[in-house]
Scaffold this active site. Structure first.
Site, PDB file in Angstrom:
ATOM      1  N   SER A   1       1.813  -6.453  -3.731  1.00 32.49           N
ATOM      2  CA  SER A   1       0.840  -6.468  -4.860  1.00 32.49           C
ATOM      3  C   SER A   1      -0.396  -5.653  -4.408  1.00 32.49           C
ATOM      4  O   SER A   1      -0.651  -5.320  -3.064  1.00 32.49           O
ATOM      5  CB  SER A   1       0.368  -7.847  -4.803  1.00 32.49           C
ATOM      6  OG  SER A   1      -0.167  -8.341  -3.885  1.00 32.49           O
ATOM      7  N   LYS A   2      -1.159  -5.475  -5.243  1.00 32.83           N
ATOM      8  CA  LYS A   2      -2.415  -4.784  -5.108  1.00 32.83           C
ATOM      9  C   LYS A   2      -3.394  -5.476  -4.125  1.00 32.83           C
ATOM     10  O   LYS A   2      -4.073  -4.856  -3.153  1.00 32.83           O
ATOM     11  CB  LYS A   2      -3.288  -4.434  -6.347  1.00 32.83           C
ATOM     12  CG  LYS A   2      -4.335  -3.471  -6.396  1.00 32.83           C
ATOM     13  CD  LYS A   2      -4.801  -2.871  -7.371  1.00 32.83           C
ATOM     14  CE  LYS A   2      -5.953  -2.162  -7.430  1.00 32.83           C
ATOM     15  NZ  LYS A   2      -5.777  -0.792  -6.777  1.00 32.83           N
ATOM     16  N   ARG A   3      -3.360  -6.798  -4.399  1.00 32.84           N
ATOM     17  CA  ARG A   3      -4.215  -7.804  -3.719  1.00 32.84           C
ATOM     18  C   ARG A   3      -4.110  -7.632  -2.071  1.00 32.84           C
ATOM     19  O   ARG A   3      -4.928  -7.407  -1.264  1.00 32.84           O
ATOM     20  CB  ARG A   3      -4.017  -9.054  -4.034  1.00 32.84           C
ATOM     21  CG  ARG A   3      -5.696 -10.019  -3.929  1.00 32.84           C
ATOM     22  CD  ARG A   3      -5.798 -10.989  -4.812  1.00 32.84           C
ATOM     23  NE  ARG A   3      -4.757 -11.097  -5.394  1.00 32.84           N
ATOM     24  CZ  ARG A   3      -4.285 -12.701  -5.457  1.00 32.84           C
ATOM     25  NH1 ARG A   3      -4.944 -13.415  -4.488  1.00 32.84           N
ATOM     26  NH2 ARG A   3      -3.266 -13.038  -6.067  1.00 32.84           N
TER      27      ARG A   3
ATOM     28  N   GLY B   1      -3.265  -5.008  -0.501  1.00 34.89           N
ATOM     29  CA  GLY B   1      -3.193  -3.495  -0.110  1.00 34.89           C
ATOM     30  C   GLY B   1      -2.198  -2.847   0.179  1.00 34.89           C
ATOM     31  O   GLY B   1      -2.402  -1.846   0.659  1.00 34.89           O
TER      32      GLY B   1
ATOM     33  N   ASP C   1      -4.307   3.501  -2.554  1.00 35.03           N
ATOM     34  CA  ASP C   1      -4.921   2.501  -1.920  1.00 35.03           C
ATOM     35  C   ASP C   1      -4.892   2.520  -0.408  1.00 35.03           C
ATOM     36  O   ASP C   1      -6.035   2.285   0.172  1.00 35.03           O
ATOM     37  CB  ASP C   1      -4.365   1.046  -2.352  1.00 35.03           C
ATOM     38  CG  ASP C   1      -4.645   0.779  -3.987  1.00 35.03           C
ATOM     39  OD1 ASP C   1      -5.548   1.424  -4.379  1.00 35.03           O
ATOM     40  OD2 ASP C   1      -3.683   0.305  -4.460  1.00 35.03           O
TER      41      ASP C   1
END
Ligand code: GLU
Length: 482
Positions: free
Chosen positions: A253-255, A257, A263
């Site tokens: 997930s993006k959260r 990282g 990112d």
């Protein structure tokens, strides 16, 4: 036959780690065999289209070195390489019509309401299996409907009995009951092809020999096989890549990282290290080596050694690998990348190159720099308990004595280079007959206020300069006297 692979991204945003791996493996398979690597932009899903995403794709491929031989910007004679342009030329409809003629596909005029009524709940999951209602329409009825301008889709006509088997290089033979094959839509009511149809037509027309993609497409592959068969085309070699999970075995997930190449760059990772790490998410070479340049990967990559078990994206491992790349990096290149991070904490006129050289082998990612060098900018508040060190046999009293002894020596010293300072303090060490650390520890503590520093006392003083170094030592004496 020349190996031809493609990377076929949908322009929906930054390039996810899974997509980067797909592109990398497709590139490696082609290049390992001296073949061609193509870029095809799959932009037929208008709802998911994100402005600027195509530029991100180009940028990422260029930065990672996955240079395509053919693509929208490099015509190899089988273009256009953008699906919306291919759609505009009418090829998908043309091929769908061929299937209609051969009885392998049919027009469907069912209204959204009718389709809704076909929805059933199976094990708590809503599914919609089309009931072949429109297959029964006569040729005349179809023509009349088309003439009247009724909205339509074109569906694949799959058998309902028997089985379909297809082979994947990683997952082996997969057989499904034909009763499970839905009559999937090939052409949507807006005239656009579905991904499922367009990718088969395009892969064939572009001469793709190996289809590399994520395993989320595995379950649809029998339907693709039926399309190849219906057209009488050769089925490509399928290489489905295993799932990538985070450390908790959950979706990336993006959260956390993990999610995209850019990112990771933003977090201070080096492009080459990211590519190297991503290569190992589902593949390992025979000798279990871990650090590879792209050229070495081209040489060693063998998709037959890919694994089907999910690959865990381990941030700690990536950081370690990034650190290895930093150590091996040419200093000028390192400095160029490190400078902005150093300037975030150091605004004084200090020799940043010298500071950069101190941290190069000590950090894993660029943002780590800040915590290592902040004391150069400003002396931190520190606890005088730090002067006490068992191994160095120092305590507050011995440290005070050392600092008071060396202060006049340093005051008298003109040359504040590391070598000269080291010589000066070493002379004091031999005169007093103590151990080097017994002197260096308090001096380093006084000039840095830190337990750990990226360099020794004299190197730090060289960078700080005479005035600042003396001020810090005087401050140390003051604190120790309290
Ligand atoms: N456009 C698809 C995606 O971005 C490509 C899948 C494939 O490689 O066939 O997921």
């Amino acid at each position: 036959m020349k190996v031809r692979t493609r990377y076929a991204p949908s322009p929906t945003g930054r390039m996810h780690v899974g997509n980067l791996r797909t592109a990398l493996y497709a590139y490696l398979i082609a290049k390992h065999e001296g073949g061609d690597f193509l870029l095809r932009i799959e932009d037929t899903d208008q709802e998911r289209y994100v402005d600027g995403a195509v530029e991100i794709i180009y940028r990422t491929l260029e930065k990672t070195g996955l240079i395509h031989d053919e693509g929208p910007d490099k015509d190899g004679g089988v273009g256009p390489y953008v699906q919306s342009e291919r759609q505009a030329s009418g090829i998908y409809l043309e091929y769908a019509k061929k299937l209609v003629e051969a009885g392998q596909a049919y027009y469907c005029f069912c209204t959204p309401e009718r389709l809704e009524s076909l929805r059933t709940s199976v094990n708590g999951e809503e599914i919609l299996t089309y009931d072949k209602h429109c297959l029964k329409l006569s040729k005349e009825e179809v023509e009349a409907n088309l003439k009247a301008g009724l909205p339509y889709v074109i569906r694949q006509n799959n058998p309902t009995e028997g089985t379909t088997t297809f082979h994947d290089e990683i997952y082996g033979d997969i057989t499904v009951d034909n009763s499970e094959l839905d009559d999937m839509v090939l052409i949507k009511s807006d005239g656009y092809p579905t991904y499922n149809f367009a990718n088969v037509v395009d892969d064939h027309l572009m001469g793709i020999t190996h289809v590399v993609r994520g395993n989320e497409y595995l379950s649809s592959s029998p339907k693709y096989n039926r399309l190849y068969e219906a057209f009488g085309w050769q089925v490509p070699v399928y290489v489905h890549c295993p799932l990538i999970t985070n450390e908790e075995h959950k979706k990336l997930s993006k959260r956390s990282g993990h999610s995209s190449y850019e990112d990771l760059l933003d977090q201070g990772f080096i492009s080459e290290a990211i590519v190297n790490y991503v290569a190992l998410l589902g593949w390992s070479p025979e000798d279990n080596r871990e650090i590879f340049t792209l050229e070495e990967m081209v040489k060693d990559f063998d998709y037959r050694r890919m694994s089907k078990s999910p690959a865990v994206f381990d941030m700690t491992k990536l950081k370690w690998m990034n650190g290895e790349y930093m150590k091996a990096m040419d200093f000028d290149k390192f400095y160029q990348m490190a400078e902005p991070y150093m300037k975030k904490v150091i605004t004084k006129d200090l020799d940043l190159k010298k500071i950069g050289a101190m941290v190069k082998t000590r950090i894993e990612v660029f943002p780590d720099i800040e915590g290592h060098i902040d004391f150069f900018q400003e002396m931190p508040e520190y606890d005088i308990a730090m002067y006490t060190h068992k191994k160095m046999k120092t305590n507050k009293e011995t440290s005070l004595k050392v600092l008071e002894d060396v202060l006049p020596l340093l005051e008298a010293q003109e040359d504040f280079s590391n070598d000269a300072l080291y010589e000066l303090l070493s002379a004091y060490v031999s005169e007093t007959g103590v151990k080097t650390g017994f002197v260096m520890w308090p001096v380093r503590t006084a000039v840095s206020g830190k337990q750990m520093t990226p360099a020794g006392a004299t190197e730090i003083m060289e960078v700080l300069g005479k005035e600042e170094s003396l001020a810090r030592i005087r401050k140390g004496i003051e604190l120790l006297k309290l």
